[in-house]
Design an enzyme around this catalytic site. Structure first.
Site, PDB file in Angstrom:
ATOM      1  N   LYS A 148      41.227  38.452  37.260  1.00  0.00           N
ATOM      2  CA  LYS A 148      39.773  38.453  37.081  1.00  0.00           C
ATOM      3  C   LYS A 148      39.291  39.701  36.334  1.00  0.00           C
ATOM      4  O   LYS A 148      38.352  39.620  35.550  1.00  0.00           O
ATOM      5  CB  LYS A 148      39.031  38.268  38.416  1.00  0.00           C
ATOM      6  CG  LYS A 148      39.310  39.310  39.458  1.00  0.00           C
ATOM      7  CD  LYS A 148      38.682  38.876  40.778  1.00  0.00           C
ATOM      8  CE  LYS A 148      38.756  39.958  41.847  1.00  0.00           C
ATOM      9  NZ  LYS A 148      40.017  40.691  41.981  1.00  0.00           N
ATOM     10  N   ARG A 163      33.099  41.365  48.564  1.00  0.00           N
ATOM     11  CA  ARG A 163      34.386  41.036  49.184  1.00  0.00           C
ATOM     12  C   ARG A 163      34.231  40.698  50.660  1.00  0.00           C
ATOM     13  O   ARG A 163      35.225  40.412  51.315  1.00  0.00           O
ATOM     14  CB  ARG A 163      35.325  42.232  49.063  1.00  0.00           C
ATOM     15  CG  ARG A 163      36.277  42.162  47.871  1.00  0.00           C
ATOM     16  CD  ARG A 163      36.994  43.483  47.823  1.00  0.00           C
ATOM     17  NE  ARG A 163      38.285  43.522  47.271  1.00  0.00           N
ATOM     18  CZ  ARG A 163      38.576  43.994  46.058  1.00  0.00           C
ATOM     19  NH1 ARG A 163      37.634  44.316  45.226  1.00  0.00           N
ATOM     20  NH2 ARG A 163      39.828  44.116  45.682  1.00  0.00           N
ATOM     21  N   ARG A 214      53.580  45.729  38.184  1.00  0.00           N
ATOM     22  CA  ARG A 214      52.673  46.461  37.282  1.00  0.00           C
ATOM     23  C   ARG A 214      53.053  47.945  37.202  1.00  0.00           C
ATOM     24  O   ARG A 214      53.342  48.569  38.219  1.00  0.00           O
ATOM     25  CB  ARG A 214      51.222  46.385  37.805  1.00  0.00           C
ATOM     26  CG  ARG A 214      50.634  45.009  37.780  1.00  0.00           C
ATOM     27  CD  ARG A 214      49.121  45.030  37.774  1.00  0.00           C
ATOM     28  NE  ARG A 214      48.508  45.539  38.982  1.00  0.00           N
ATOM     29  CZ  ARG A 214      47.332  45.091  39.465  1.00  0.00           C
ATOM     30  NH1 ARG A 214      46.670  44.142  38.820  1.00  0.00           N
ATOM     31  NH2 ARG A 214      46.818  45.612  40.557  1.00  0.00           N
ATOM     32  N   ARG A 238      50.513  52.012  40.637  1.00  0.00           N
ATOM     33  CA  ARG A 238      49.335  52.312  41.458  1.00  0.00           C
ATOM     34  C   ARG A 238      49.769  52.429  42.915  1.00  0.00           C
ATOM     35  O   ARG A 238      50.585  51.625  43.362  1.00  0.00           O
ATOM     36  CB  ARG A 238      48.331  51.154  41.313  1.00  0.00           C
ATOM     37  CG  ARG A 238      46.986  51.561  40.763  1.00  0.00           C
ATOM     38  CD  ARG A 238      46.155  50.359  40.443  1.00  0.00           C
ATOM     39  NE  ARG A 238      45.627  49.689  41.644  1.00  0.00           N
ATOM     40  CZ  ARG A 238      44.729  48.700  41.612  1.00  0.00           C
ATOM     41  NH1 ARG A 238      44.271  48.266  40.450  1.00  0.00           N
ATOM     42  NH2 ARG A 238      44.283  48.146  42.706  1.00  0.00           N
ATOM     43  N   ARG A 258      46.557  43.570  51.121  1.00  0.00           N
ATOM     44  CA  ARG A 258      45.376  43.228  50.307  1.00  0.00           C
ATOM     45  C   ARG A 258      45.159  41.711  50.276  1.00  0.00           C
ATOM     46  O   ARG A 258      44.024  41.237  50.327  1.00  0.00           O
ATOM     47  CB  ARG A 258      45.532  43.809  48.893  1.00  0.00           C
ATOM     48  CG  ARG A 258      45.377  45.330  48.891  1.00  0.00           C
ATOM     49  CD  ARG A 258      45.983  45.981  47.671  1.00  0.00           C
ATOM     50  NE  ARG A 258      45.311  45.635  46.442  1.00  0.00           N
ATOM     51  CZ  ARG A 258      45.844  45.803  45.224  1.00  0.00           C
ATOM     52  NH1 ARG A 258      47.065  46.284  45.103  1.00  0.00           N
ATOM     53  NH2 ARG A 258      45.161  45.485  44.163  1.00  0.00           N
TER      54      ARG A 258
HETATM   55  P1  AMP Z   1      40.556  46.379  43.010  1.00  0.00           P
HETATM   56  O1  AMP Z   1      40.780  47.256  41.826  1.00  0.00           O
HETATM   57  O2  AMP Z   1      39.382  45.468  42.850  1.00  0.00           O
HETATM   58  O3  AMP Z   1      41.811  45.656  43.450  1.00  0.00           O
HETATM   59  O4  AMP Z   1      40.154  47.345  44.228  1.00  0.00           O
HETATM   60  C1  AMP Z   1      41.052  48.356  44.676  1.00  0.00           C
HETATM   61  C2  AMP Z   1      40.692  48.792  46.079  1.00  0.00           C
HETATM   62  O5  AMP Z   1      39.348  49.320  46.097  1.00  0.00           O
HETATM   63  C3  AMP Z   1      40.667  47.681  47.128  1.00  0.00           C
HETATM   64  O6  AMP Z   1      41.968  47.413  47.660  1.00  0.00           O
HETATM   65  C4  AMP Z   1      39.749  48.293  48.177  1.00  0.00           C
HETATM   66  O7  AMP Z   1      40.397  49.310  48.917  1.00  0.00           O
HETATM   67  C5  AMP Z   1      38.688  48.972  47.307  1.00  0.00           C
HETATM   68  N1  AMP Z   1      37.575  48.060  46.964  1.00  0.00           N
HETATM   69  C6  AMP Z   1      37.197  47.631  45.724  1.00  0.00           C
HETATM   70  N2  AMP Z   1      36.119  46.821  45.794  1.00  0.00           N
HETATM   71  C7  AMP Z   1      35.806  46.739  47.114  1.00  0.00           C
HETATM   72  C8  AMP Z   1      34.804  46.037  47.838  1.00  0.00           C
HETATM   73  N3  AMP Z   1      33.902  45.259  47.222  1.00  0.00           N
HETATM   74  N4  AMP Z   1      34.782  46.188  49.186  1.00  0.00           N
HETATM   75  C9  AMP Z   1      35.684  46.965  49.838  1.00  0.00           C
HETATM   76  N5  AMP Z   1      36.663  47.640  49.220  1.00  0.00           N
HETATM   77  C10 AMP Z   1      36.729  47.537  47.865  1.00  0.00           C
END
Ligand code: AMP
Length: 213
Positions: A13, A88, A127, A160, A171
Site C-alpha cells: 500500500k 489502524r 527487505r 528495518r 505486526r
Molecule cells: P508502517 O510503516 O505503516 O508499517 O508502520 C510502522 C510502525 O509504526 C507500526 O508497526 C507501528 O508500530 C507504528 N504505526 C504506524 N502507523 C500507526 C497507527 N496508525 N497506529 C499505531 N501505530 C502505528
C-alpha cells in the site's frame, strides 16, 4: 480525492500510495513515516514510540492521532490525500471522523489491499535498504549485485528493526485483531473497494485506478 489505504504491513500500500500521489498530486500521509521521522529527530514523541515500533506493536491511539492532526494542520490536504497506515484501530477511525468533519474533508474511498500472510512474511523479512542513499532491495526479488552491499555506493545494507520474522508475525497479528475490524466501519458507508495486493505492482496499480472510478 480523499482516500484511505488499508492492508497488512508489506501489502504494497505504501508503494502504491507513493505512485498515486506522484501521478495525481494527492498528498501521501504515512503515519509510519511520520513516526520514523520523529524517532530519527529524537523528538519527545519519537523517544516514547521507539521501542514500541521496534517490537512491531501499535503506538497508542492518542499519540498517532496527535501526529496526524499536526500533519493536517500544514493545510495542504484540501485537494486530496492518501492515508497510508491510518486508521489502524476503531478508536483511530472515530478520531479521524472527528478531524475530517471539522475540516469538511470526508473520506471518499477506502482501498483494501489483500495479501496472504505467508506472502507477507516472505516479502517483509527479505527487505533491505541502503542506510546512506535509501535504495530499497529484496534478498530474493530485487537482490543487489553483491549480497548485502548497495550497488550504488558500496554501503552494507540494513534491515528495518521491525522486519525480522518474529516482529512481522506480531505486526500481522495486530493487523488481524485491531485493524481488520475497521473495514466494516467503512463498508457500512459503501466506501470499500478490495484489490489483490499479491499481483505484480503494475497490475495492482491498474486495480487501484479502477477502484477510484
Ligand atoms: P508502517 O510503516 O505503516 O508499517 O508502520 C510502522 C510502525 O509504526 C507500526 O508497526 C507501528 O508500530 C507504528 N504505526 C504506524 N502507523 C500507526 C497507527 N496508525 N497506529 C499505531 N501505530 C502505528
Amino acid at each position: 480525492m480523499r482516500l484511505i489505504f488499508e492492508g497488512p504491513p508489506g501489502s504494497g500500500k505504501g508503494t502504491q500510495a507513493k505512485k498515486l500521489s506522484e501521478r495525481r498530486g494527492w498528498i501521501h500521509i504515512s503515519t509510519g513515516d511520520l513516526l520514523r521521522e520523529a524517532v530519527r529527530n529524537r523528538t519527545p514523541v519519537g523517544l516514547t514510540v521507539e521501542s514500541v515500533m521496534r517490537e512491531g506493536r501499535l503506538v497508542s491511539d492518542a499519540t498517532v492521532v496527535e501526529i496526524l492532526e499536526e500533519r493536517f494542520r500544514r493545510g495542504d490536504c484540501a485537494a486530496g490525500f492518501i492515508l497510508d497506515g491510518f486508521p489502524r484501530t476503531l478508536g483511530q477511525a472515530a478520531a479521524l471522523d472527528r478531524i475530517l468533519s471539522r475540516l469538511k474533508l470526508p473520506v471518499q474511498r477506502v482501498i483494501v489491499f489483500e495479501v496472504r500472510d505467508e506472502i507477507i512474511v516472505e516479502r517483509i523479512t527479505g527487505r533491505r535498504s541502503c542506510p546512506v542513499c535509501q535504495t530499497p532491495y529484496h534478498v530474493k526479488f530485487v537482490p543487489p549485485r553483491k549480497p548485502g552491499i548497495c550497488d550504488k555506493d558500496g554501503t552494507p545494507l540494513v534491515q528495518r528493526p521491525d522486519d525480522g520474522e518474529d516482529r512481522v508475525r506480531t505486526r500481522l497479528a495486530k493487523y488481524h485483531e485491531e485493524t481488520e475490524p475497521v473495514i466494516p466501519f467503512y463498508e457500512r458507508r459503501g466506501l470499500v473497494r478490495r484489490v489483490d495486493g499479491g499481483a505484480p505492482p503494475d497490475e495492482v496499480f491498474k486495480s487501484v485506478e479502477q477502484a477510484l472510478a
